[in-house]
Every structure is written in C-alpha cells, then in structure tokens.
Scaffold this active site. Structure first.
Site, PDB file in Angstrom:
ATOM      1  CG  HIS A 286      -0.301   4.001  13.664  1.00 13.97           C
ATOM      2  ND1 HIS A 286      -1.712   4.092  13.989  1.00 13.97           N
ATOM      3  CD2 HIS A 286      -0.166   4.082  12.428  1.00 13.97           C
ATOM      4  CE1 HIS A 286      -2.417   4.158  12.791  1.00 13.97           C
ATOM      5  NE2 HIS A 286      -1.470   4.278  12.132  1.00 13.97           N
TER       6      HIS A 286
ATOM      7  CD  GLN B 260       0.318   2.312   4.862  1.00 11.96           C
ATOM      8  OE1 GLN B 260      -0.767   2.631   5.754  1.00 11.96           O
ATOM      9  NE2 GLN B 260       0.499   2.420   3.996  1.00 11.96           N
TER      10      GLN B 260
ATOM     11  CD  GLU C  53      -2.463  -1.271   2.818  1.00 11.11           C
ATOM     12  OE1 GLU C  53      -2.363  -0.447   3.473  1.00 11.11           O
ATOM     13  OE2 GLU C  53      -2.572  -2.612   3.348  1.00 11.11           O
TER      14      GLU C  53
ATOM     15  CD  GLU D 204      -3.093  -4.630   5.618  1.00  9.29           C
ATOM     16  OE1 GLU D 204      -2.810  -3.490   5.602  1.00  9.29           O
ATOM     17  OE2 GLU D 204      -4.291  -5.343   5.562  1.00  9.29           O
TER      18      GLU D 204
END
Length: 813
Positions: free
Chosen positions: A597, A552, A499, A530
């Site tokens: 994240h 990512q 991506e 994914e």
C-alpha cells in the site's frame, strides 16, 4: 452453375433448422479452399525470404465457416491469429489485405488491419475515420485489433460483450447508443486456442462472463497442442470442456452454456453456432464452444515443423481429419458436387489466390523500387560531383533483391558519412533526401501513438478553478466526489467500475452516494479481478463508452499491467489510428502503510505504458483538474492519486467539474534561485516543508511539480528553472534509477539543461527494497524532510563550501 453440381439440393441443420442451399455450401467451400491456399503461400513466402513471419489458420476453416453464418452487422470479433477464414467469410478482410499484411506493407489502404505494424493474421477493422472520429459501427461487423500474447484478447472480450448489456439496460448508455448498438443485441465472438485456456486471464474472463451474464460466445480451437506440448500437459483431464462443467448454467442461474462440436463437421458447426449465438443474443447468456478434432497441417507457424514433435499416428490424423478434406467428402457424398467439379474448382481457386498474392507483392514493392531509383540517382550524382568512392554503397543499393526501405536509408546515410567535410549541391541534395526519408518512414512506422483528433486531450488548455470568497475547506476526497458527480451528470457515456466503488462508494469514500444517485449501471461494483476490470473498460471504450476503471491501489495494477501495456497502450499505434479505447484508469499510491500500500513503481509504469498519459497530481484538486481534462479527451490515461491525501483539507472550487489542467504542463509551487527541486505526488508536500527549513539557512529552493510524467514538461519550464539556479535535484518515491532517471534524462538531455548546470544533477529516491509497515518504515525507506534538506544542502556546499559548512563533523584521516 458448373456441370456436376446439384443446385436443387439443400441441407437443414438438425437443431437450429438452418437451411443451407447447395450454393451456400459451395460458396463456403470456395472460401475454405482460398483460405488454405493463402496459408500455404504465406509459408512459402516466408521460407523464400519475401516475408518476415507467417502464422495462419489452416485446419480451422470449417468451424469458422459455421461461426461466420451466425455473425451479424454490429457484432464483434475478439480473437487470435487463426481466424482468417472467418474474416474472409464475413467480409471484414480479403486476400489482398492478407498478403499485404504478410509482407508488412505499411500502406494503410492495402493493409487496413495494421498498416504493416502487426504480423500476419492480426486483424482489425477501422472503427475511426481518417480524422479520428467514430464511424457507424452497426453498418458492418467489427474486429478488435488482434494481440499475440496468449489469452490477452479475453479480458477485452468481456468488455465488448458487457457493453451490449449496458446498451440494453442502462438509460444513460441507451441515450448515446446511436451508431454503437441496437438495443444491446450485439454478440462478441471470442476465439482462443486450446493451450491458451491454461492462461489465468482465460479463467478470470470466463468467471467474469458467467457472473455478468453477457452475450459472449467463446470458441476454443482445439488441435491437441500448444506449439509442441500436447493437451495432457496443458489441461486437467486433457479437455477444456470437461473441466468447465462446473461453469455450466443450470436452472436459470448464472454460468455459461457449454457446447462441444467436431471441427471437421460442417453441418454440426453451422448448427451449434446458430444455437449458441441466438441464445446469447436474445438472453445474454455466455457460451463456450469447444471445437475438437481440429488440425494444424503446417504446424504452429513458419518458425518450425510439426514433424519434429508429432507422432506418426498424429500426422496421419492431420491428413485424415483435415476439415477441408472431410467437407469435400461430405459434398460428394451428398451429391452437391462431384469429384471433377471440385477438382476444377480447386485448381481455379489456387490460381486466383496466387494471382492475388503476386498483385499484393507488386503493390508492396512498387513504391520501394521507386524510392530506390530516387536514392540511386542522388548517390550517383553526388559520387560524380564529389569524386568520391561510393562504388560499394552503389552496388549494394543496386543489387539487393528484394529492396527494402531499411536498405535505402542505410546506404544513403553511409554515403553521407563518406562525404563528411565536403561541400556541393549534390551532397546537400543527399542530405535533404536522408532527412526527408527518415521523416517519411517515421510517419509510416512510429506515428499515432496518441490521438491526433480534435478531441486529443493535448489540445485542452487551462481553465482555472474558481473559488467563492467563502469557499469551504473540505476533505480532499470531497473534491474528487464532486468532480466525478459533475462528470457523470455532464456525459452519459461515463461510467465507473471497480472493487468497492458502488455500494460502499470506494474504500476512501470518493464515490460515496454516487451509485444511489446515478444508478448501478454507472457506478459499478466488480469482483477482485484487476485484469478483467480493465478488460471491461477496454471493451466498453471500443464501443463508444467512457469507462473510469478503478484499480484499488497502484501496487495491484501489476495484475493488469500486461493488458494495459500490450493491448491498451499499443491499440491506437498498432492500428495506425484505426481504433481507440479512451479508458481512464484511476488508482492511488505513493505513501500509506505496508509493503503493498506504499507502492510507487513509476519507472515500470512509464516504460510499459507509452500510449497512455500518466498523471501524478499532488493533491485532490489537481487530480480533479486532470480528470476533467482526460475525460474530455479521447486518449487512454492513468492517474495516480496520493493515497495519504484524502483527509487533508482543500478548498472546493465552485467549477469543480469544469476546470482543467493541461497535460505536460508543470507548476512551480515555490520560487527560488539556488537549486531546482523537481518532484511530484505526495513528495510535493514534504519538499515544501524541507524548503522552509532550507530557507532558514539561506538556501532558496525552487520546487517544480511535474504533474504529469507522460507527457513530460512540454514547455521545458524545468530547463528554464535550471538556467536560473544552475542546479537540479530530482526527488522521487520510486527505486534508485527509476522514474528519477527518466526525469533527469528528459531535463538534462531532451531539454538541454546540461548546458546550464554548474554542478552535476542529483537524485534522491526511495530505497531499493519495499517499505516496512509503520511510520518508521516509511521514514527510513522513502525520502523524508531531512533527506531533502541534506541533499539540497550538499549541492550548495559543493558549490560554495565557505558559505555552507558541513552538517556532520568531517572525519580526520
């Protein structure tokens, strides 16, 4: 030709105009009968205890004969455990191999599919020679190693077909196509059961195929059930082809061709597969063939009986619409052969299949019986020599039928226990046998987790980075950008997909400008999917390319973890070195902002991905050195970059695409004599800040960066450090008991550092919860500078309380 046959008769299919002679038809019928006989015998062998488990493809024979007639050398099959008739028809498996796998025979010659490591009907061709080098994959068709998890074959099917598009369109891929592709004309044949289409990876794969426009022909074997659950509980409208209408390709746009055919109609199946396959081969248009009215005469597997859940009406359907029965009736009706001829043919074929089964059983048992005789002779001799009572062990070893390697090992080891404390040459011989037998069986059942070839990344040594005197300090991302640029130029097999990696050049600009420089077939944007991004990588790697798969964030690796664990990580092992897929998964994690994240699920990763190398570099220079190593090796790997490090300044090596860091080699980044601190990734920088503080109070901490978790510290350098310091602290961003527990086990148990500790090993980890957004959440949920200071200080206070007074006031009782 036998009496009662008509060799002059031929049949032509209505649309594809495929001509089928009487000899063609009878040859196919023989295959179907042999396959059915093998299915029935496999069930019997499980029920009498000779085989562990049986699952086969009865009721699917006729459609697979049609599919086989469209299959060419160089094509790939990526299916599931119902495809034995197809494998027999295209010459990629035979009955001897089928029965060897039924018995879990670990001989790789007798079972080239998996050397006894996979259950029945899990097929694979051997794409590598005995030295781990690629064979010419165009001399015959190929089959990717089968998977049991439902639908797991679909993502890599996308990759296998996508590789044909790359070999057709990419100048770089065409330059290395020899032995792998003829102009991208190879078709991938994927198969899946009707219930398997309920899995999310089926839909993700189908969507990817429709977007990519690749030569993928998907067959849905529809027998109406998923084990005991009928279609109305599996699929909207009860029909996968009805649901897929929105995917149908129209007016030259993207999408897939859709076909429906009855699985007992031999001519129609041959016709449809010719049409769908040739269009896919020529125009790279994917197709779904929904094969309906299939049967499953013995139920799902040997684990149960379908009489328990199928109605009387359905059971009658299973008999009436049995595809072999229907094919037989058609042959008689067309006067290709008469009843008496077919009856005699079937009797002969069933006798032949039974004879093949007996030969496979004898071949499987012969070495085991020889090993039992060897063990018996040794145990009998030691019993006589030591005057020990081993009658029970001997009786068990003599009488067990059929004998097994487990039995031999177990009885020999128990005999050795009974002789503990006694001396003598016979006992020594038994001990030697137990040890050698364990090694022999370890090779049979546990070998080939990683490559043994000359290209193994474990053979790649260190090449130091070279810095010119005026080396610029650049953003860390630039080190990676130059590294990938150099590797793309060095090796035309390398491609990068994921991506936002193409036009944008990655969300952190690691690939900025590389698509414009190297082309859209080498730096490739994908959708948000994914599992099939990884599947594209696996399939392309199976066909000789070297994909870098970009996930990512490490938090999102979970979407692809099942595939990475069940397919990629086990591939080399489950084929006993017969197949490889050197995919390099690139991701980033550890620390940034927010719940998804800041992930560092390292225990999940290292427990799930044995078979991959797992690298955890502390900065982008180390990441580049590890990438250079992994891209020169032939094992799959995962590398996790430090998400917060792309803007930190690093010097740019002039050999940025050439220097290498060996796998499993640690780096001591600070020397010390008081405590060994072991960590990795983003925590290295924080640990170095903390150790500077510790030095100001008289504590010299040795900091070791592990660099890779799989493999882990092959030189045992951490144990050497602990021998010097006498103390161990593992600092980890994973949850308590996560990767830190793995590291402690490796250092204390495997490396024997427990003998050097004068205080118990300690761990400092993240909180058990996820991390709240913002710097405060990061500080209070993950190890910080002060946490590390206090943890090391506490170790020193425990050892030398007079020298290190408490930091906090001690409470009075």
């Amino acid at each position: 030709m036998k009496t009662g046959t008509r060799p002059d008769i031929a049949v032509t299919t209505p649309k594809a105009k495929l001509r089928l002679s009487a000899q063609d038809v009878l040859s196919d019928y023989r295959l179907a009968v042999r396959s059915r006989a093998a299915s029935e015998l496999s069930r019997r062998e499980v029920l009498v205890g000779n085989a562990p488990f049986g699952i086969s493809g009865e009721g699917k024979e006729v459609a697979q004969l049609g599919m086989a007639r469209a299959f060419r050398p160089g094509d790939w099959r990526s299916g599931y455990y119902r495809d034995q008739t197809f494998m027999f028809a295209v010459g990629l498996a035979d009955l001897s191999q089928y029965f060897a796998q039924l018995y879990a025979d670990p001989d790789v010659v007798r079972d080239p599919n998996s050397a006894g490591r996979q259950m029945l009907s899990h097929f694979a061709t051997r794409t590598l020679d005995e030295r781990g080098r690629w064979k010419d994959l165009l001399t015959a068709g190929q089959s990717a190693s089968e998977l049991s998890p439902v639908g797991a074959q679909m993502p890599r099917s996308v990759g296998l077909a996508w590789a044909s598009r790359l070999y057709r369109e990419s100048p770089a891929a065409r330059a290395v196509a020899r032995g792998f592709s003829r102009g991208g004309e190879e078709v991938c044949f994927a198969t899946i059961g009707n219930a398997g289409t309920s899995e999310g990876v089926f839909w993700e794969s189908l969507n990817a195929a429709g977007v990519l426009q690749i030569p993928l022909v998907i067959s849905v074997w529809d027998d109406g059930y998923g084990i005991s659950v009928p279609n109305e509980f599996q699929t909207t409208k009860g029909s996968i082809s009805a649901v897929l209408e929105g995917f149908r390709r129209e007016d030259g746009g993207t999408g897939v061709d859709l076909y429906t055919v009855k699985g007992h109609d031999y001519v129609a199946c041959c016709d449809v597969y010719q049409l769908a396959t040739e269009r896919a081969r020529r125009e790279h248009i994917p197709a779904v063939i929904h094969v309906t009215e299939m049967t499953q005469p013995q139920g799902h597997s040997t684990s149960g009986s379908h009489e328990r859940y199928k109605s009387k009406e359905r059971l009658r359907f299973e008999i009436e619409f049995d595809p072999i029965r229907r094919m037989r009736e058609w042959i008689i009706r067309e006067e290709i052969a008469d009843v008496a001829t077919l009856d005699e043919l079937e009797r002969e074929l069933r006798t032949e299949v039974e004879r093949t089964r007996e030969e496979a059983w004898d071949a499987y048992q012969a070495p085991i019986r020889a090993e039992r005789e060897q063990a018996l002779a040794i145990v009998e001799a030691v019993a006589a020599d030591a005057q020990a009572d081993l009658d029970a062990v001997l009786e068990e070893l003599r009488s067990a039928e059929p004998p097994s390697r487990r039995l031999i090992a177990s009885t020999a080891r128990r005999a050795l226990v009974a002789l503990r404390g006694r001396e003598g040459s016979a006992r020594d011989e038994l001990a030697a046998f137990v040890e050698s037998y364990a090694k022999r069986n370890d090779e049979l059942f546990n070998s080939h987790l990683y490559s043994r070839s000359a290209e193994s990344p474990l053979r790649i040594g260190a090449v130091a980075p070279v810095y010119p005197g005026d080396a610029d300090a650049v953003d860390g991302r630039m080190v990676l950008l130059r590294c990938f640029d150099a590797n793309l130029a060095r090796d035309p097999r390398i491609l990068i997909l994921g991506e936002d990696v193409g036009k944008l050049g990655d969300v952190n600009l690691v690939f900025e400008g590389l698509q414009a420089k190297h082309g859209e077939q080498r730096v490739i944007d994908t959708g948000i999917r994914e599992a099939t991004i990884l599947g594209q990588g696996i399939g392309a790697a199976l066909r000789g390319l070297r994909p870098v798969v970009d996930i990512q964030y490490v938090d999102y690796l979970l979407y692809a973890l099942e595939l990475a664990s069940d397919d990629l990580a086990t591939l080399h092992w489950r084929t006993r070195g017969g197949q490889k897929a050197p995919v390099l998964i690139r991701t980033k994690g550890h620390r940034l902002q927010g719940i998804w994240h800041t992930g560092s699920p390292m225990a999940t990763i290292i427990s799930s991905l044995r078979g991959l190398h797992v690298a955890v570099p502390r900065d982008m220079t180390r990441a580049a050195g590890l990438y250079n190593t992994l891209l020169r090796g032939d094992d799959p790997a995962l590398l996790i970059e430090v998400l917060s490090g792309y803007r930190l300044k690093e010097r740019l090596p002039e050999n940025v695409g050439e220097f290498t860091i060996p796998l499993g080699v640690t780096e001591t980044i600070r020397r010390g004599s008081d405590v060994t601190l072991v960590t990795y990734g983003a925590l290295c920088r924080i640990a170095m800040e903390a150790t500077a503080d510790l030095a100001s109070v008289g504590i010299e901490t040795e900091v070791v960066d592990v660099q890779t978790l799989l493999p882990f510290d092959r030189d045992h350098s951490i144990a050497e450090s602990v021998e010097k310091t006498g103390a161990l602290l593992v600092v980890d961003e994973d949850v308590p008991g996560g990767a830190s527990a793995y590291i402690v086990r490796e250092v204390v148990e495997t490396q024997g550092a427990i003998d050097h500790l004068d205080v118990g090993p300690r761990t400092l980890t993240a909180a058990p919860n996820r991390v709240a957004v913002g710097n405060d959440g990061d500080y209070f949920s993950k190890p910080n500078r002060e946490d590390i200071f206090e943890a090391v200080y506490a170790i020193m206070r425990e050892r030398r309380p007079d020298d290190f007074p408490p930091i906090m006031p001690e409470r009075r009782s």
